[in-house]
Structure formats: C-alpha cells, structure tokens
Design a protein around this motif. Structure first.
Motif, PDB file in Angstrom:
ATOM      1  N   GLY A 148       0.790  -1.226   0.000  1.00  0.00           N
ATOM      2  CA  GLY A 148       0.000   0.000   0.000  1.00  0.00           C
ATOM      3  C   GLY A 148       0.821   1.274   0.000  1.00  0.00           C
ATOM      4  N   PRO A 149       1.836   1.394   0.874  1.00  0.00           N
ATOM      5  CA  PRO A 149       2.639   2.624   0.895  1.00  0.00           C
ATOM      6  C   PRO A 149       3.695   2.706  -0.204  1.00  0.00           C
ATOM      7  N   LEU A 150       3.868   1.648  -0.995  1.00  0.00           N
ATOM      8  CA  LEU A 150       4.874   1.681  -2.049  1.00  0.00           C
ATOM      9  C   LEU A 150       4.266   2.070  -3.396  1.00  0.00           C
ATOM     10  N   ILE A 151       3.212   1.371  -3.788  1.00  0.00           N
ATOM     11  CA  ILE A 151       2.559   1.697  -5.057  1.00  0.00           C
ATOM     12  C   ILE A 151       1.755   2.992  -4.886  1.00  0.00           C
ATOM     13  N   GLY A 359      14.627   9.061  -1.022  1.00  0.00           N
ATOM     14  CA  GLY A 359      13.258   8.951  -0.524  1.00  0.00           C
ATOM     15  C   GLY A 359      12.713   7.541  -0.665  1.00  0.00           C
ATOM     16  N   ALA A 360      13.056   6.874  -1.784  1.00  0.00           N
ATOM     17  CA  ALA A 360      12.608   5.492  -1.981  1.00  0.00           C
ATOM     18  C   ALA A 360      13.259   4.564  -0.966  1.00  0.00           C
ATOM     19  N   ILE A 361      14.543   4.777  -0.675  1.00  0.00           N
ATOM     20  CA  ILE A 361      15.252   3.944   0.307  1.00  0.00           C
ATOM     21  C   ILE A 361      14.625   4.108   1.682  1.00  0.00           C
ATOM     22  N   VAL A 362      14.419   5.365   2.089  1.00  0.00           N
ATOM     23  CA  VAL A 362      13.865   5.642   3.421  1.00  0.00           C
ATOM     24  C   VAL A 362      12.457   5.070   3.545  1.00  0.00           C
ATOM     25  N   THR A 363      11.621   5.335   2.561  1.00  0.00           N
ATOM     26  CA  THR A 363      10.227   4.883   2.626  1.00  0.00           C
ATOM     27  C   THR A 363      10.132   3.363   2.603  1.00  0.00           C
ATOM     28  N   THR A 364      10.948   2.705   1.784  1.00  0.00           N
ATOM     29  CA  THR A 364      10.920   1.241   1.740  1.00  0.00           C
ATOM     30  C   THR A 364      11.341   0.659   3.078  1.00  0.00           C
ATOM     31  N   ASN A 365      12.404   1.197   3.668  1.00  0.00           N
ATOM     32  CA  ASN A 365      12.850   0.737   4.982  1.00  0.00           C
ATOM     33  C   ASN A 365      11.754   0.848   6.030  1.00  0.00           C
ATOM     34  N   VAL A 407      13.980  -6.957  -1.757  1.00  0.00           N
ATOM     35  CA  VAL A 407      13.462  -5.775  -2.467  1.00  0.00           C
ATOM     36  C   VAL A 407      14.194  -4.529  -1.995  1.00  0.00           C
ATOM     37  N   LEU A 408      14.426  -4.420  -0.695  1.00  0.00           N
ATOM     38  CA  LEU A 408      15.143  -3.267  -0.141  1.00  0.00           C
ATOM     39  C   LEU A 408      16.558  -3.172  -0.721  1.00  0.00           C
ATOM     40  N   LEU A 409      17.246  -4.301  -0.826  1.00  0.00           N
ATOM     41  CA  LEU A 409      18.588  -4.287  -1.411  1.00  0.00           C
ATOM     42  C   LEU A 409      18.547  -3.804  -2.861  1.00  0.00           C
ATOM     43  N   ALA A 410      17.528  -4.242  -3.598  1.00  0.00           N
ATOM     44  CA  ALA A 410      17.399  -3.794  -4.993  1.00  0.00           C
ATOM     45  C   ALA A 410      17.159  -2.291  -5.053  1.00  0.00           C
ATOM     46  N   VAL A 411      16.285  -1.780  -4.192  1.00  0.00           N
ATOM     47  CA  VAL A 411      15.997  -0.339  -4.164  1.00  0.00           C
ATOM     48  C   VAL A 411      17.255   0.442  -3.809  1.00  0.00           C
ATOM     49  N   THR A 412      18.037  -0.074  -2.856  1.00  0.00           N
ATOM     50  CA  THR A 412      19.203   0.651  -2.356  1.00  0.00           C
ATOM     51  C   THR A 412      20.343   0.691  -3.365  1.00  0.00           C
TER      52      THR A 412
END
Length: 425
Positions: A148-151, A359-365, A407-412
């Motif tokens: 929900g908070p990602l898409i 922002g994507a890293i922080v939000t995903t974490n 997924v977090l590693l991929a985003v980072t």
C-alpha cells in the motif's frame, strides 16, 4: 553533547522503553529540552502548528477516508473477486489473489493498515477454509498490506515529500517498481507454500466469468485509473487527487453499489478521523522535536558520523539501512521520518545521492518496519483481524521479511529500480 541533546536522544529512548506513546514521548522530551535550554515553551506550540500547515498533508485524511469508504462500499470485495478469476487455477492461486487484490487496493488507499484490514478481513477466512494455515494467511495479508505505501498513491511518500521538500508526484513514481517486485516475490512464496503443503488448485475461470467479475468490479478498477491518471495527466495535484478519490468512493458506495447509507457516513468518517488524528498528532509533535534537534545541530553531526564510517557509499548505505530497519521495527514510521529527516537528507547530500532515490530507500525501509515485530502497525492490524497472537504471526512472517529485504537491497543498490519512471515527468 549539551543537556538538551542528551534529553532529545537518551531521554526520548527511555520514554519509549517504558512504553509511553510516541507523540507524548516526543512532546515531553521537547518540553524538557526547551526548559534546560531556557527557550520559551510557546515555541513548541508554534512549531507544532506550523508543522501541520503544509497543503500536501491534506492528502492524508482524504486518502484514509477514501480507503474506508471503498471498504464500506464493497469495492475491496469486488477487487478480490476479480483477482480470484485471474489466478485461482494456479498453484498457490488463492494466496496470489490476496497479493493482487492488495496491489489494486494499494493504488487507491496508499496505506498499509488500510490495505491489510481490507484484504485480510476477506482473504484470511477464505484461505483457511481452503487449507492454508491461518497464521500464514494473516502474515500474507500483512506483507501484502505494505504494498500500500509503495505503489502510488502513498501516504508515507506524501510525508517524506513534505519533510525533504521533494516532488510528491516523483516520489510516487519511485515506488512503482519496488511495489511490484514485492508483489512478485510474495506470489512466488504462495506458489512454494502451496506446493509444499499440497494445496489443491481450483478450476480455471472461463472468459465469461472473468468478464462478469471485471464488469462487477468496474467502479473499483476505475478508481486507480482516475486517481493516478489525474495526477500524471496534470489534471490535479496528489492532494487534490486524494479529495477526488474520497468523493469518488462516496458516490460509488452511496449511489452506485448502495452498500452503505447516509446514516452510516458519520461512523465511517469518524473512523477515518481517528486514524488521521493519530497520524497528525505524531507529525505535529515530531515537528517540534525535529526543530529542536536541528537547533542543537544534531543532523549534520550524525550525518558526518555516518558518512565518515567509510569512503564507500555502499557501506554507508548498508549502515543506514540497518539503522532504519531497527528504528522501523520499534518506532512509528511517521515519527521516524520527521525525526531522522534532517540527518538522512544531510547524509544523502554528502554522498551525492539522488534525493528521489534517497526517498525510496527511506520509505521502503520504514514501510517494512510496519510489518516487522515487535511494534509494526500493520502487524497489530493483522492480529486484530485474525484473532491470532503477534508471536504466532511473526513465526509465519519471516519468509516474507526475507523477500522484503531482497526488495530493499534492490531499491538501495540499483537506482534504476526507483528512478526508472522519472522521465515521465
């Protein structure tokens, strides 16, 4: 460090350890730090008020209300029914239905707890009836909920956009690929679980059944098109999109599906107001806390400490991820964003990170933190919906946490994952 800095760090941590609610812990430590710094305490009230005055924050109550109205209006049930016709014949298909329905609902509500509650209430009993363990079904609803908070649209991205002064529309785009990667990973887990436990597949839906489910759910399926199409088509801002989404859900639920009446509106609205009040109380209390943290020059000091650990950005990012994952597991993600915003922005600037990527890293974490024991918000929602203990759910949740970590590693470490669609704006 000064006495105020010790209060803001050790004092705040101590209050959390003894179980004080986040907003109260933030407010009390800020007051104490103001007193020892000989600053007029009216400054706290001023900063709390100014911290709530951003136009973009208006999106939060309307996205919350839109999610509650869509659940009450039967849109979430129709999304599940449509998803069921698409994948029920696949091994693990019923679990995949929960994930696909969560993706659809995520494109409407932007909230992990709302997505977990809407999908879990429907899918947990159904999955248990079809042979899935209730704990696994609950863990899946929680893990799917954090899509929900990602898409887009996404409440955490709205908050981070305000804190970091970044384009909310661009931040929304940064969450698209991470959200779908998580969905694919969870669907793979459903396949593995069904094979291991020999869950029987259901019959394949025929073309007519799929079309009938799509027609029945056309209003639900139209909501993401309206909201996201309006934002990226330049018709309205993300904040205005939240208002449009709430109005759309009201009209569909009240006049089209007629699954709630005017008499029920106060109850639905009050439910949304309670959720909004909790979020906004944390934001305003954290605004005062964050201002004093900046006044004490803590963000640049901590950022220098982080970036000084190594000349290699990947090492610093690994440390930041570890820090955020631990904080996300014990602290509300809104409070964590406001408190750590200055530190993370400073660290990102020193490393030369794209601010949208950061922002994507922080939000995903911090989104993962909502599903992580012991204090994940979505975890408690799943426990309330299923009636199971947090401990039992946590045991079933660990494979999904592994997927979230990948997924977090991929985003980072792969900027393309969060920046691929930035060219659209």
């Amino acid at each position: 460090m000064s006495a105020a800095a010790w209060i803001l760090s050790a004092g705040f941590a101590g209050l959390l350890v003894i179980g004080m609610p986040f907003a109260f812990a933030l407010g009390l430590t800020t007051l104490a730090a103001l007193i020892v710094s000989d600053i007029d305490m009216i400054a706290l009230a001023q900063k709390m008020i100014s911290g709530s005055q951003s136009f973009s924050l208006l999106a939060i109550p309307f996205f919350v209300l839109a999610g509650d109205l869509m659940t009450a209006g039967g849109l979430s049930r129709r999304l599940v029914a449509f998803a069921n016709t698409l994948v029920r014949h696949v091994t693990g298909g019923l679990g995949m239905v929960a994930v696909i329905a969560a993706v659809f609902f995520a494109a409407i509500s932007g909230s992990a707890p709302a997505t977990t509650a809407a999908i879990g209430a429907i899918m947990i009993p159904e999955m248990e009836r079809r042979g899935y363990d209730r704990a696994f079904a609950t863990a899946l609803a929680i893990a799917a909920g954090i899509i929900g908070p990602l898409i887009p649209p996404s409440i955490p991205f709205v908050i981070w956009g305000v804190i970091a002064e970044q384009s909310i529309a661009r931040l929304f785009l940064a969450g698209v690929i991470p959200g779908f990667l998580l969905a694919v990973g969870l669907m793979a887990l459903c396949w593995l679980y069904a094979r291991r436990h020999r869950i029987e597949r259901e019959s394949r839906a025929g073309g007519r059944e799929i079309l009938a489910a799509a027609w029945d759910g056309k209003w639900a399926l139209g909501a993401p098109v309206l909201i996201l199409g309006g934002i990226y088509g330049g018709v309205f801002t993300p904040t205005e999109a939240a208002v449009v989404g709430a109005a759309y859900a009201l009209i569909v639920g009240l006049l089209v599906h007629r699954e709630f009446t005017v008499r029920e509106l106060p109850r639905i609205t009050l439910q949304a107001l309670r959720t909004t009040a909790i979020v906004m109380f944390i934001i305003t209390a954290a605004a005062g806390f964050g201002w004093l943290v900046a006044f004490e020059q803590l963000p640049p000091k901590i950022a220098n400490l982080l970036t000084g650990l190594s000349d290699a950005n990947w090492v610093v990012l690994m440390v930041i991820n570890a820090l955020l994952l631990v904080i996300g597991a014990v602290m509300d993600n809104v409070a964590a964003m406001v408190i750590l915003g200055g530190v993370l922005v400073n660290a990102g600037n020193q490393m030369g990170l794209d601010p949208i990527h950061l922002g994507a890293i922080v939000t995903t974490n911090l989104t993962i933190g909502m599903a992580t024991p012991p204090f994940g918000y979505a975890l408690f929602v799943g426990a309330a919906v299923s009636g199971l203990s947090v401990g039992r759910i946590s045991k079933a949740l660990w494979p999904m946490l592994v997927v979230m970590g990948l997924v977090l590693l991929a985003v980072t470490y792969i900027p393309f994952v969060s920046l691929a669609f930035q060219g659209l704006l």
